[in-house]
Scaffold this active site. Structure first.
Site, PDB file in Angstrom:
ATOM      1  N   GLU A  17      43.322  26.003  48.508  1.00  0.00           N
ATOM      2  CA  GLU A  17      43.475  26.284  47.253  1.00  0.00           C
ATOM      3  C   GLU A  17      43.943  25.381  46.217  1.00  0.00           C
ATOM      4  OE1 GLU A  17      45.908  30.250  47.188  1.00  0.00           O
ATOM      5  OE2 GLU A  17      46.253  29.641  49.514  1.00  0.00           O
ATOM      6  N   LYS A  29      51.049  35.863  56.550  1.00  0.00           N
ATOM      7  CA  LYS A  29      51.151  37.416  56.570  1.00  0.00           C
ATOM      8  C   LYS A  29      51.442  38.141  57.802  1.00  0.00           C
ATOM      9  CE  LYS A  29      47.235  37.072  53.135  1.00  0.00           C
ATOM     10  NZ  LYS A  29      47.174  35.748  52.970  1.00  0.00           N
ATOM     11  N   SER A  69      44.901  33.287  47.469  1.00  0.00           N
ATOM     12  CA  SER A  69      43.751  33.258  46.381  1.00  0.00           C
ATOM     13  C   SER A  69      42.590  33.981  46.764  1.00  0.00           C
ATOM     14  CB  SER A  69      43.557  32.158  45.975  1.00  0.00           C
ATOM     15  OG  SER A  69      44.791  31.387  45.363  1.00  0.00           O
ATOM     16  N   GLU A 116      43.653  43.615  58.603  1.00  0.00           N
ATOM     17  CA  GLU A 116      44.418  44.961  58.043  1.00  0.00           C
ATOM     18  C   GLU A 116      43.553  45.986  57.996  1.00  0.00           C
ATOM     19  OE1 GLU A 116      47.390  42.122  55.180  1.00  0.00           O
ATOM     20  OE2 GLU A 116      45.673  43.480  54.275  1.00  0.00           O
ATOM     21  N   ALA A 117      44.059  47.372  58.331  1.00  0.00           N
ATOM     22  CA  ALA A 117      43.435  48.554  58.218  1.00  0.00           C
ATOM     23  C   ALA A 117      43.183  48.756  56.523  1.00  0.00           C
ATOM     24  CB  ALA A 117      43.974  49.693  58.662  1.00  0.00           C
ATOM     25  N   GLY A 118      42.207  49.232  56.140  1.00  0.00           N
ATOM     26  CA  GLY A 118      41.915  49.979  54.843  1.00  0.00           C
ATOM     27  C   GLY A 118      42.657  50.676  54.250  1.00  0.00           C
ATOM     28  N   VAL A 147      43.534  53.637  51.400  1.00  0.00           N
ATOM     29  CA  VAL A 147      43.019  54.345  50.194  1.00  0.00           C
ATOM     30  C   VAL A 147      44.311  54.342  49.349  1.00  0.00           C
ATOM     31  CG1 VAL A 147      41.977  56.653  49.352  1.00  0.00           C
ATOM     32  CG2 VAL A 147      41.322  55.758  51.533  1.00  0.00           C
ATOM     33  N   ARG A 175      45.725  52.840  45.039  1.00  0.00           N
ATOM     34  CA  ARG A 175      45.839  51.994  43.899  1.00  0.00           C
ATOM     35  C   ARG A 175      46.630  50.817  44.108  1.00  0.00           C
ATOM     36  NH1 ARG A 175      48.139  55.972  39.637  1.00  0.00           N
ATOM     37  NH2 ARG A 175      47.921  54.361  38.399  1.00  0.00           N
ATOM     38  N   SER A 180      47.330  35.138  34.514  1.00  0.00           N
ATOM     39  CA  SER A 180      47.399  35.390  35.735  1.00  0.00           C
ATOM     40  C   SER A 180      48.257  36.878  35.525  1.00  0.00           C
ATOM     41  CB  SER A 180      47.994  34.444  36.758  1.00  0.00           C
ATOM     42  OG  SER A 180      47.350  33.196  36.886  1.00  0.00           O
TER      43      SER A 180
END
Length: 382
Positions: free
Chosen positions: A29, A157, A209, A239-241, A243, A245, A350
């Site tokens: 980065e 993470k 990033s 990570e599981a997606g 659903v 916002r 940003s």
């Protein structure tokens, strides 16, 4: 907002505080850090601070660099980079405070004087992960942002999720693949990940990033996505997606013993059909790829709740200075924490500065407040 003295030290108040703006670094980065520095160098109040720009080259060398923001700006064709130089820069602790020292190729040394505070604008490993923070603690120099522990937890993470779960925050399903697990039995690791269902997001555990991140829709794509992430980090988080916002909140440390302050929540809208998710290109290259809505269109109780949870996440990792906390807001009204970023992107466009601007704290004043917090915070155990 900052009408109080910039430093508790009367001698330091007799002159402008000297701020070392530190950027570049050894991580993937590097260019993002340079872009962040360009924004800060353009906005910081030069009448109020004596600003010293310091670049860290990809080989780890510290050197004095240009303070011209244009030199560090990102374009679609080029990414800025700190080049190695003939002279190296060192931070040394002495009786009169922390000094900047220049060492030439001939080993000649000269002092550039005292530094009051470091503004470390580095992203990723060897800058945002506690390593630099430990160095600054050892040099006994004040600095902006999270300390060693919060930086390390916020960069990883995997352990970030462990801490969040222990604090009672809701975390989405995930799997971790260590280097040893992948080397010993990749099929077992793939089977564990497949148990999450698809789509999944494959991420380097200690990168930011959106570097090395892939959205994977079926098992056939999984191995190559893991290998791509491993180019940035041998440890992988999948990570599981979810659903929902994507809602973000900017957090700013409170003064003294005050609770952390939280901005109005923001929501990222990625241009449909161009980017599958908020990836590197959408964040830094394609200016029309995404838009921020702040305040996010949420029920008032959800707005209050997400701000409360953002402050809770900040405290859970022992945050200081600044952080951005990201959530998923699901159709049934759940708020699932995604991650905390202890050194979020900090250009004028940003999300972190934009959310504070929408909440009544403009960019230059935000920089002032962060420097104030750093100058009034001791180094060492606290």
């Amino acid at each position: 907002m900052n009408k109080e003295p910039n430093s508790p030290n009367a001698a330091a108040n007799a002159r402008k505080p000297r701020v070392a703006v530190l950027f570049g670094g050894r991580s993937s980065e590097h260019s993002v850090s340079c872009v962040t520095a360009a924004g800060v160098l353009a906005a910081i109040d030069q009448e109020k601070y004596d600003v010293v720009p310091i670049g860290i080259a990809p080989n780890g060398q510290w050197t004095l660099v240009s303070e011209d923001p244009a030199r560090w700006s990102l374009t679609a064709e080029t990414r800025p980079e700190v080049a190695p130089a003939a002279e190296s820069l060192l931070l040394t602790a002495g009786n009169s405070g922390t000094e900047l020292v220049v060492r030439s190729a001939s080993e000649a040394i000269r002092s550039l004087g005292q530094v009051d505070v470091v503004l470390p604008l580095l992203h990723g490993p060897f800058g945002e992960d506690g390593t630099l923070q430990g160095l600054l603690e050892m040099a006994d120099v004040r600095y902006v942002g999270a300390g060693v522990l919060a930086s390390a937890v916020g960069m990883d993470k995997h352990y970030m999720k462990v801490v969040f779960e222990a604090a009672g925050l809701e975390v989405g399903p995930y799997e971790v693949i260590t280097d040893r697990q992948w080397q010993q039995d990749p099929d077992s690791a793939l089977a564990r990940v497949a148990g999450l269902g698809f789509p999944v997001f494959v991420k380097p555990a200690r990168a930011g990033s959106s570097m090395g991140i892939s959205k994977v829709s079926d098992a056939a794509e999984l191995r190559s996505a893991i290998e791509a992430a491993r180019e940035h980090d041998p440890k992988i988080v999948v990570e599981a997606g979810i659903v929902g916002r994507e809602i973000e909140v900017a957090v700013l440390q409170g003064r003294g013993c005050d609770d952390p302050r939280t901005s109005l929540p923001g929501e990222i809208a990625v241009q449909p059909g161009v980017h599958d998710f908020y990836d590197f290109e959408a964040k830094y290259v394609d200016g029309a790829a995404a838009a921020l809505s702040c305040p996010a269109d949420l029920p008032s109780e959800a707005t209050d709740r997400v701000r409360e949870l953002a402050g809770k996440a900040f405290d859970a990792v022992a945050g200081e200075g600044l952080s951005r906390v990201d959530f998923f807001y699901t159709p049934d009204g759940h708020l699932i924490i995604n991650e905390i970023n202890t050194m979020p992107g900090f250009t004028p466009i940003s999300m972190y500065p934009q959310m504070w601007a929408k909440s009544g704290l403009p960019y230059t004043e935000l920089i002032d407040e962060l420097i104030y917090l750093a100058l009034n915070r001791k180094t060492g155990l606290r």
